[in-house]
Design a protein around this motif. Structure first.
Motif, PDB file in Angstrom:
ATOM      1  N   ASN A  93       0.823  -1.206   0.000  1.00 32.79           N
ATOM      2  CA  ASN A  93       0.000   0.000   0.000  1.00 32.79           C
ATOM      3  C   ASN A  93       0.855   1.254   0.000  1.00 32.79           C
ATOM      4  OD1 ASN A  93      -2.579  -1.060  -0.169  1.00 32.79           O
ATOM      5  ND2 ASN A  93      -2.757  -1.325   2.023  1.00 32.79           N
ATOM      6  N   ARG A 112      -7.312   3.882   0.176  1.00 30.47           N
ATOM      7  CA  ARG A 112      -6.636   2.654  -0.240  1.00 30.47           C
ATOM      8  C   ARG A 112      -7.496   1.877  -1.234  1.00 30.47           C
ATOM      9  NH1 ARG A 112      -4.878  -0.159   5.162  1.00 30.47           N
ATOM     10  NH2 ARG A 112      -6.943   0.517   5.749  1.00 30.47           N
ATOM     11  N   ARG A 125      -7.869  -2.202   0.782  1.00 28.56           N
ATOM     12  CA  ARG A 125      -8.351  -2.388   2.151  1.00 28.56           C
ATOM     13  C   ARG A 125      -8.529  -3.868   2.432  1.00 28.56           C
ATOM     14  NH1 ARG A 125     -11.760   1.676   4.953  1.00 28.56           N
ATOM     15  NH2 ARG A 125     -11.060   3.637   4.127  1.00 28.56           N
ATOM     16  N   SER A 166       0.853   3.764  -3.041  1.00 25.60           N
ATOM     17  CA  SER A 166       0.493   5.154  -2.776  1.00 25.60           C
ATOM     18  C   SER A 166       1.565   6.101  -3.290  1.00 25.60           C
ATOM     19  CB  SER A 166       0.292   5.372  -1.281  1.00 25.60           C
ATOM     20  OG  SER A 166      -0.765   4.596  -0.799  1.00 25.60           O
ATOM     21  N   ARG A 193      -8.027   0.513  -4.924  1.00 28.00           N
ATOM     22  CA  ARG A 193      -7.389   0.163  -6.195  1.00 28.00           C
ATOM     23  C   ARG A 193      -8.238   0.612  -7.371  1.00 28.00           C
ATOM     24  NH1 ARG A 193      -5.834  -5.960  -6.076  1.00 28.00           N
ATOM     25  NH2 ARG A 193      -4.657  -5.295  -7.887  1.00 28.00           N
ATOM     26  N   MET A 228      -0.975  -1.807  -5.256  1.00 23.46           N
ATOM     27  CA  MET A 228      -1.701  -1.626  -3.991  1.00 23.46           C
ATOM     28  C   MET A 228      -2.444  -2.895  -3.606  1.00 23.46           C
ATOM     29  SD  MET A 228      -3.282   2.194  -4.299  1.00 23.46           S
ATOM     30  CE  MET A 228      -4.071   2.178  -2.712  1.00 23.46           C
ATOM     31  N   ARG A 229      -2.485  -3.139  -2.330  1.00 26.18           N
ATOM     32  CA  ARG A 229      -3.216  -4.295  -1.827  1.00 26.18           C
ATOM     33  C   ARG A 229      -4.668  -3.927  -1.563  1.00 26.18           C
ATOM     34  NH1 ARG A 229      -0.528  -8.485   1.627  1.00 26.18           N
ATOM     35  NH2 ARG A 229      -2.047 -10.134   1.439  1.00 26.18           N
TER      36      ARG A 229
END
Length: 176
Positions: free
Chosen positions: A4, A75, A138, A8, A77, A135-136
């Motif tokens: 993340n 968060r 939430r 970001s 994607r 990004m992973r």
């Protein structure tokens, strides 16, 4: 968490590059902020008229940067990917309309042809899409397991069944 943070960071760099790209030369030394946004959607195509800053190519790139910032905060994607698609879509749409107006697109090192602003826009869109991929997002909410009970279960609350041995027995009846 590392994914993340890295996503970001890539997203914020991509958003910065997207906002910066209209202030660079796009074609034949003309900056992206000079192209009117409405020229991309009219039948006349790209004209020599200069547009106001907020009615130029700057507007969709600022919107994409705001989407990227919201994506970092939430968060998300999907928001990050939509910001990248928005930047790439307007860059491609501009290239199509510019190619129609000029007859062809050229790349030249002498300031003629495609400039650094277009490269910034494509790089920004690619970085935003890469950020969405890295990004992973939430974590999904899982149903919480109830804590184990330490007291004996209440027999009145248990469902009656064939294996239930806590049911009171009925007194025997006289069968005379």
């Amino acid at each position: 968490m590392i994914r993340n943070v890295l996503g970001s960071l890539l997203g914020l760099i991509g958003a910065t590059a997207a906002v910066w790209s209209p202030f660079r030369a796009w074609y034949d030394g003309r900056h992206g902020r000079d192209y009117r946004l409405q020229d991309l959607f009219t039948g006349t195509g790209i004209t020599g008229h200069h547009g106001a800053l907020l009615l130029s190519l700057f507007l969709p790139f600022v919107v994409a940067a705001l989407l990227a910032i919201v994506a970092v905060l939430r968060r998300s994607r999907a928001l990050m990917a939509s910001a990248g698609v928005l930047v790439l879509a307007f860059a491609v749409l501009w290239m199509v309309r510019q190619g129609q107006a000029a007859g062809s697109l050229t790349v030249g090192a002498d300031g003629k042809g495609l400039g650094a602003g277009v490269a910034n826009a494509f790089g920004a869109g690619a970085l935003l899409l890469l950020a969405a991929a890295v990004m992973r997002g939430r974590p999904r909410r899982r149903a919480r397991a109830l804590p184990p009970t330490t007291t004996a279960p209440d027999p009145a609350r248990r469902p009656a069944g064939p294996e239930d041995t806590t049911r009171p027995e009925t007194p025997p009846t006289d069968q005379r």
